[in-house]
Design an enzyme around this catalytic site. Structure first.
Site, PDB file in Angstrom:
ATOM      1  N   PRO A 137      -4.882   9.572 -10.035  1.00 53.73           N
ATOM      2  CA  PRO A 137      -5.687   9.016 -11.140  1.00 53.73           C
ATOM      3  C   PRO A 137      -5.714   7.521 -11.298  1.00 53.73           C
ATOM      4  CG  PRO A 137      -3.577   9.769 -11.680  1.00 53.73           C
ATOM      5  CD  PRO A 137      -3.603   9.923 -10.248  1.00 53.73           C
TER       6      PRO A 137
ATOM      7  N   ASP B 260      -5.221   8.079 -15.445  1.00 52.67           N
ATOM      8  CA  ASP B 260      -3.826   7.396 -15.741  1.00 52.67           C
ATOM      9  C   ASP B 260      -3.731   6.966 -17.039  1.00 52.67           C
ATOM     10  OD1 ASP B 260      -1.320   7.170 -15.023  1.00 52.67           O
ATOM     11  OD2 ASP B 260      -1.498   6.206 -13.185  1.00 52.67           O
TER      12      ASP B 260
ATOM     13  N   TRP C 280       4.742   5.574 -12.977  1.00 56.83           N
ATOM     14  CA  TRP C 280       4.810   6.111 -11.508  1.00 56.83           C
ATOM     15  C   TRP C 280       5.331   7.390 -11.403  1.00 56.83           C
ATOM     16  CZ3 TRP C 280       1.248   4.498  -8.114  1.00 56.83           C
ATOM     17  CH2 TRP C 280       1.017   2.957  -8.084  1.00 56.83           C
TER      18      TRP C 280
ATOM     19  N   GLN D 223      -0.714   2.018  -1.927  1.00 56.14           N
ATOM     20  CA  GLN D 223       0.182   3.190  -2.343  1.00 56.14           C
ATOM     21  C   GLN D 223       1.165   3.573  -1.449  1.00 56.14           C
ATOM     22  OE1 GLN D 223      -0.560   4.071  -5.305  1.00 56.14           O
ATOM     23  NE2 GLN D 223      -1.954   2.581  -5.718  1.00 56.14           N
TER      24      GLN D 223
ATOM     25  N   TRP E   4       1.921   5.841  -5.257  1.00 57.40           N
ATOM     26  CA  TRP E   4       1.804   6.912  -5.249  1.00 57.40           C
ATOM     27  C   TRP E   4       2.132   7.898  -4.028  1.00 57.40           C
ATOM     28  CZ3 TRP E   4      -3.042  10.245  -4.240  1.00 57.40           C
ATOM     29  CH2 TRP E   4      -3.185  11.368  -4.919  1.00 57.40           C
TER      30      TRP E   4
ATOM     31  N   LYS F  90     -10.084 -12.725  -2.457  1.00 56.06           N
ATOM     32  CA  LYS F  90     -10.185 -11.677  -3.268  1.00 56.06           C
ATOM     33  C   LYS F  90     -11.374 -11.512  -4.113  1.00 56.06           C
ATOM     34  CE  LYS F  90      -7.173  -9.317  -6.706  1.00 56.06           C
ATOM     35  NZ  LYS F  90      -5.838  -9.251  -7.712  1.00 56.06           N
TER      36      LYS F  90
ATOM     37  N   LYS G 283     -14.673 -11.649 -10.448  1.00 60.15           N
ATOM     38  CA  LYS G 283     -15.648 -11.417 -11.412  1.00 60.15           C
ATOM     39  C   LYS G 283     -16.144 -13.007 -11.818  1.00 60.15           C
ATOM     40  CE  LYS G 283     -15.263  -6.682 -13.175  1.00 60.15           C
ATOM     41  NZ  LYS G 283     -15.056  -5.907 -14.267  1.00 60.15           N
TER      42      LYS G 283
END
Length: 749
Positions: free
Chosen positions: A47, A86, A522, A558, A562, A595, A598
């Site tokens: 999620p 999430d 988590w 992850q 996760w 990276k 925006k």
């Protein structure tokens, strides 16, 4: 039978037409209905937070999560695809803090936890509609209507069940440990969270002298990069087997003790000192020294030299200053020596009244004043700066500190071998991520700090009696309602904390109250296989049919998130991994290797790319790149153009070629289709069968990066060899050529 192509229509326009068709005809729903009685292929969707708009990393993961389930659906399997959200944790709390202009925990408490949490609830899905629009535009089949949210009561109840099972196995304990601590968010973090955001920073590098008790001219030299920890100094530490020396400083006419190997770091010239004595660090053990500061001068067992093998001579002086509240080794060694911690910082890492000169100052901000004081008192003998890599809070982008915090832990260290063994049952793509990066992490797995001193999250379901210390763990809403006699409609902190009940321990008349912490989010992520099904309260058979998951996919980060929490919880609960196959993607960077930002506008917006080149071109570009092999991708608009030019347009032109000649020749596949004996026809059909075989092999091995090259090669064979070499047969108007045309049309069809 066929319609001529509108040559003015662009790929993005065609995609929107297809999307409208899918929506009108409920095509995704129909594919589920058609296969629902078939063998399931289970897929877990990790999620995301809906606190921001989807970026290319999300679109890549979503494409992986679309391609594999589509493939297995075409193989006849039933693939449920529920979108997940999430909802808890620091990302939304930080946004709401800013929205309500609350500076920190004290102001949240003053405003009211109920107001704070309900604002979180109303804000958490702020961008959900934008996610749905973008994900749908990418062509992904996923069920948004039957989604799951970690803030929903059924999900949260399953989290309680998971915790109760771990509790019953004796794996939960509470302890003081030195943990990464976010002072901006006033909560400890887990080690894998602290490892996600390192920055190169400048810090002070100072050497201090500690006066040996009863000696007017003898000092021990220690070194630190954290002057703010010196008011909490309670011991010094030497390596028992390291060689130390006592030297006479000729300029100051005093005696300094330090590691022999560090002499050249302290003295530029050998003429600046005179060697007086040499001995092992063990000889310094229990040497008493005078405190640098008066604040804790009467602290029991403190202000003496300790011994431990962790001390090195790589930097500093070979004598380590120990503040047990702020260092893992400091805490371990001092605790073993009977030295209790002192922590003169409040929850926001500001000095308390225990250190009156710096009261109210943030610890890092007090460095300068502390150094100035040491210098004026003649205790600072060297000062410079050091550039080193330092962990920052990933949510607030503020430097972390390490401090001893009392928290709830899940015992993991004694099950490392079991975790490693279960990891070996998982098929990783690429393989080295599982065997090396993840495998090495598991071999050194630490006990997991699962508690957070926050507000918007799943509550740790432990009720404790303050009189006798008895603890009750709730594994369901029914258990809490039975003990408290109260109806439970919501499991968030502001609704749960007021619920109390009489102590259940025999002979005790105390009132049991919930421990105030909430779960690390988590923990919820790792519990999603159970939470999304409300297991074991509902869908028990459905869950067991789909566990472990056949497939998951997420990013390389992850491995410490996760993937890790899924494996830990499934190993404790069921002694098996939570998933069988996993594709790990790398990071998508801007074209300059930086990276994506925006603010810097160093990448084209996903909406722009899809509306100019089409989602199919973007999907193929992403899947045919190193990023699906867990490597970084420098995103290039030119790369998408190349996919359009070399694959999409030639393939579409091939279809257009077929349609034009099928209409011209009035060719009907129902009555005119024949099997060709022509060698060129047989060749391209053979190549096609080889492609089908190769695609099946690679898809079932989850090597998606090997699929697109095979398709690209086939498009090359089809367009630049087969069609180019067959044009004469399509063009021929000679009598007796109808059979040849039938063979061409049948083959290309």
């Amino acid at each position: 039978m066929f319609r001529r192509i509108d040559k003015k229509m662009t790929f993005p326009e065609m995609e929107r037409t297809i999307l409208s068709l899918w929506e009108k005809e409920k095509v995704f729903e129909a594919s589920l209905e058609k296969t629902k009685k078939n063998k399931p292929f289970s897929f877990y969707d990790g999620p995301p937070f809906a606190t921001g708009l989807p970026h290319y990393g999300h679109l890549l993961a979503g494409t992986l999560k679309d391609i594999v389930p589509r493939y297995w659906t075409m193989r006849g399997r039933y693939v449920e695809r529920r979108f997940g959200w999430d909802c808890h944790g620091l990302p939304i709390e930080k946004l709401v803090q800013d929205e309500l202009n609350l500076k920190g925990t004290p102001e949240i408490l003053k405003a009211g936890i109920d107001k704070f949490n309900e604002t979180c609830r109303s804000s958490v899905l702020k961008y959900a509609d934008a996610w749905r629009t973008t994900v749908t535009r990418m062509g992904r089949f996923v069920d948004f209507d039957n989604d799951y949210k970690t803030m929903d009561r059924p999900f949260m109840e399953s989290v309680w069940w998971v915790f109760k099972e771990i509790w019953k196995k004796g794996r939960v304990y509470k302890a003081h440990r030195v943990m990464p601590y976010s002072w901006a968010l006033t909560t400890p973090l887990s080690n894998f969270e602290a490892n996600s955001n390192y920055k190169d920073v400048q810090d002070p590098s100072i050497t201090i002298r500690f006066k040996v008790a009863g000696k007017s001219d003898e000092y021990l030299l220690a070194w630190t990069t954290t002057p703010w920890t010196l008011p909490g100094n309670l011991a010094l530490c030497t390596g028992p087997d390291i060689d130390y020396v006592k030297v006479k400083d000729k300029a100051q006419n005093v005696y300094y003790t330090l590691a022999e190997a560090r002499l050249s770091a302290v003295y530029k010239k050998a003429d600046d000192y005179e060697l007086v004595e040499k001995f092992k660090g063990s000889a310094l053990k229990n040497t008493v020294y005078e405190p640098l500061f008066p604040y804790f001068k009467d602290h029991p067992n403190a202000f003496r030299v300790l011994n431990d093998a962790f001390v090195s001579t790589e930097d500093g002086t070979g004598i380590v200053h120990m503040a047990p509240a702020y260092g893992e080794d400091d805490y371990r060694i001092c605790k073993a020596e009977g030295i209790d911690i002192v922590d003169p910082l409040d929850i926001e890492a500001k000095f308390t009244s225990a250190v009156p000169e710096y009261e109210g100052q943030h610890c890092k901000a007090a460095d300068k004043a502390i150094m100035q004081r040491l210098k004026s008192e003649g205790k600072l003998i060297h000062q410079s700066t050091i550039v080193h890599s330092y962990p920052y809070c990933d949510r607030s982008d503020t430097p972390l500190i390490y401090r001893a915090i009392e928290a709830w832990y899940v015992r993991v260290e004694d099950m490392r071998d079991e975790l490693v063994a279960n990891n070996e049952k998982i098929h990783w793509v690429p393989e080295y991520v599982g065997s090396k990066r993840f495998g090495n992490w598991l071999k050194d797995a630490k006990d997991w700090n699962i508690s957070r001193n926050r507000f918007w999250g799943s509550c740790i379901p432990l009720w404790i009696c303050p009189d006798c210390g008895h603890i009750e763990c709730m594994g369901s809403i029914e258990e809490l309602e039975k003990l408290s006699g109260k109806k439970v409609t919501d499991l968030h902190k502001h609704n749960i904390d007021p619920i109390t009940f009489s102590c259940t321990a025999k002979g005790c008349k105390g009132t049991m109250k919930r421990t105030p912490e909430v779960f690390d989010c988590w923990f919820e992520s790792g519990a999603m296989p159970y939470g999304q099904q409300h297991y074991p309260f509902e869908n028990k058979e459905q869950f067991e049919l789909g566990f472990p998951a056949d497939f998951i996919a997420e990013g390389l980060d992850q491995t410490r998130g996760w993937f890790y929490t899924l494996l830990v919880l499934s190993t404790i609960l069921f002694k098996k991994p939570a998933f069988k196959n996993v594709i790990v993607n790398g990071l998508i960077l801007a074209e300059d290797g930086k990276k994506m930002s925006k603010r810097l506008k160093n990448y084209p917006a996903p909406e722009y790319v899809m509306e100019n080149y089409g989602a199919d071109s973007l999907r193929m570009y992403l899947i045919n790149s190193p990023v699906v092999r867990a490597e970084d991708l420098k995103f290039s608009e030119a790369g998408i153009k190349e996919i359009l030019k070399s694959v999409m347009i030639p393939f579409w032109n091939a279809y257009n070629f077929f349609v034009e000649y099928a209409i011209t020749d009035n060719w009907n596949p129902e009555k005119d289709h024949i099997t060709s004996c022509n060698e060129l026809d047989r060749w391209i059909l053979s190549v096609q069968q080889s492609l089908i075989k190769e695609v099946n092999i690679q898809m079932e091995s989850y090597n998606l990066y090997k699929v697109v090259p095979a398709v690209v090669d086939f498009v090359e064979d089809l367009t630049n060899w087969y069609i180019r070499r067959s044009r004469g047969r399509f063009w021929s108007d000679a009598k007796g050529d109808w059979k040849a045309k039938q063979e061409c049309h049948s083959t290309l069809y």
